[in-house]
Design an enzyme around this catalytic site. Structure first.
Site, mmCIF file in Angstrom:
data_model
loop_
_atom_site.group_PDB
_atom_site.id
_atom_site.type_symbol
_atom_site.label_atom_id
_atom_site.label_comp_id
_atom_site.label_asym_id
_atom_site.label_seq_id
_atom_site.Cartn_x
_atom_site.Cartn_y
_atom_site.Cartn_z
ATOM 1 C CG ASP A 89 -1.915 1.145 1.218
ATOM 2 O OD1 ASP A 89 -2.386 1.529 0.132
ATOM 3 O OD2 ASP A 89 -2.228 1.677 2.301
ATOM 4 C CD GLU A 90 4.232 4.684 2.398
ATOM 5 O OE1 GLU A 90 3.050 4.794 2.761
ATOM 6 O OE2 GLU A 90 4.955 5.660 2.129
#
Lengths: 249, 249
Positions: B167-168
């Site tokens: 996600d990051e």
């Protein structure tokens, strides 16, 4: 290192062609849903006495919403419908006396291992959470308060921290409801951001158990249910943890 | 607290019916893919000089695979094709001088805020990672080494930690490739577990940009590509960060 992929294990389970030493559950019948299997798993998971620190207990950083909802569920747990799950520093402590399926060799105990959702021990800074499990209805509630070390957009929890909390709650629920051990897939739709320091309530439900897989759903929302933070689904693979002693015979 | 849901914002974008003060990007054309927009975003994101600590630098805990692949990409970055992204303690430092869209009010700066993937500052214990971004091909590579505080099954990384890392990396890639700001959805299929302390290479690609949304894919695998750990896809919503000074006029 794990030589056999999770998907391959799933296929082997489906085809009854299992690698040597790999213990797989027989197809779980409806009848066993509330039977001794879940009871014995819960009994093992929630020891009456333990010297291990339980991190799922209130502390001074819990917001009033989190504290009062915790008390409500604790009250309900007296009737035996809900069970408060303890939360130790590492999964190694949760599965003491058990070993992972063949092919998965855990590294040594020498290091300071921590389960990801207990990686930050400073109260209030990381994951504050407690999970209640309802064995008969195969559902769970997780009260989750993200701290400032879980930030994503300034002032709000990182999406990844919510997914981690969902995965962990799915995981404990899947294990207790039907020996679900490994996450096969996760789908998450985000709706609103969670402000750091506030309460998100995760409602988890086992939807079905089929072909050695548990299908689960989750909705994360504010306590008053006016704000949905995210919805998700997860599929877990059933694998039996062996007793360590039976291996050594 | 965010009053407007992300999905509702997405619908408003689509219908050109935006709430007051909400700045939305015009439809991103193919032509702008490698234009000044990405260039200026990268320039802002990667300051030539900064007093802030960059956590995406090698340390003694990096495994040989991670270290040598880092050197390879660093070499490639000299030709300008790849850019090593700095990684500060908080997203607040990444977006200095910018403010979130209306409706998102960040809490005060008084606390010790940390971006989730830098929540553990002890070297080697948590997330060790570095992201390289390729502006022209709109892709990224993240070298990720999970430490013992990210444990799930004994000896292996928690699924949630891999999703957080995905996600990051999606998030930084989406922002630099087209001002993608918020995760709308994530789908992850897990294939194999990542042994703690070993390298996982995440290859991220922007597949398309349509209706103010970025569609991205990721594959996480061992360096030799013999073991796939997981595959995922993510959808991000484009929203422009405003200059703080322009708001104060």
């Amino acid at each position: 290192m794990m030589k056999t992929g999770l998907q391959r294990v799933a296929r082997l389970v489906h085809n009854n062609a299992l690698p040597r030493n790999l213990q797989i559950l027989p197809g779980l019948q409806q009848a066993s849903a509330c039977g001794s299997s879940t009871d014995s798993l819960v009994a093992r998971f929630c020891p009456k006495k333990s010297d291990l620190k339980d991190y799922a207990l209130p502390n001074a950083t819990w917001c009033p919403d989190m504290l009062s909802l915790y008390q409500e569920f604790l009250e309900k747990s007296k009737s035996g419908s809900w069970i408060k799950l303890p939360s130790f520093k590492s999964n190694r402590e949760h599965i003491q006396g058990l070993k992972l399926p063949s092919g998965l060799v855990a590294a040594s105990d020498k290091q300071d291992w921590r389960i990801f959702t207990r990686c930050i021990q400073l109260e209030g800074q990381g994951f504050e959470y407690v999970i209640f499990f309802h064995p008969f209805e195969k559902k769970s509630v997780c009260l989750f308060q993200p701290g400032p070390y879980l930030e994503g957009p300034p002032g709000f929890a990182h999406g990844g921290s919510l997914v981690a909390m969902m995965d962990e709650t799915f995981s404990k629920t899947a294990y207790l409801a039907g020996e679900g051990l490994f996450t096969l897939s996760l789908n998450i739709r985000f709706k609103n951001l969670i402000p750091v320091g506030s309460l998100a309530v995760l409602d988890i439900q086992v939807e079905k158990i089929e072909d050695q897989k548990l299908y689960m759903s989750c909705i994360a929302q504010s306590r008053d249910k006016q704000t949905v933070y995210a919805k998700s689904s997860g599929v877990f693979l059933q694998l039996q943890l062996e007793e360590e002693s039976s291996q050594e015979q």
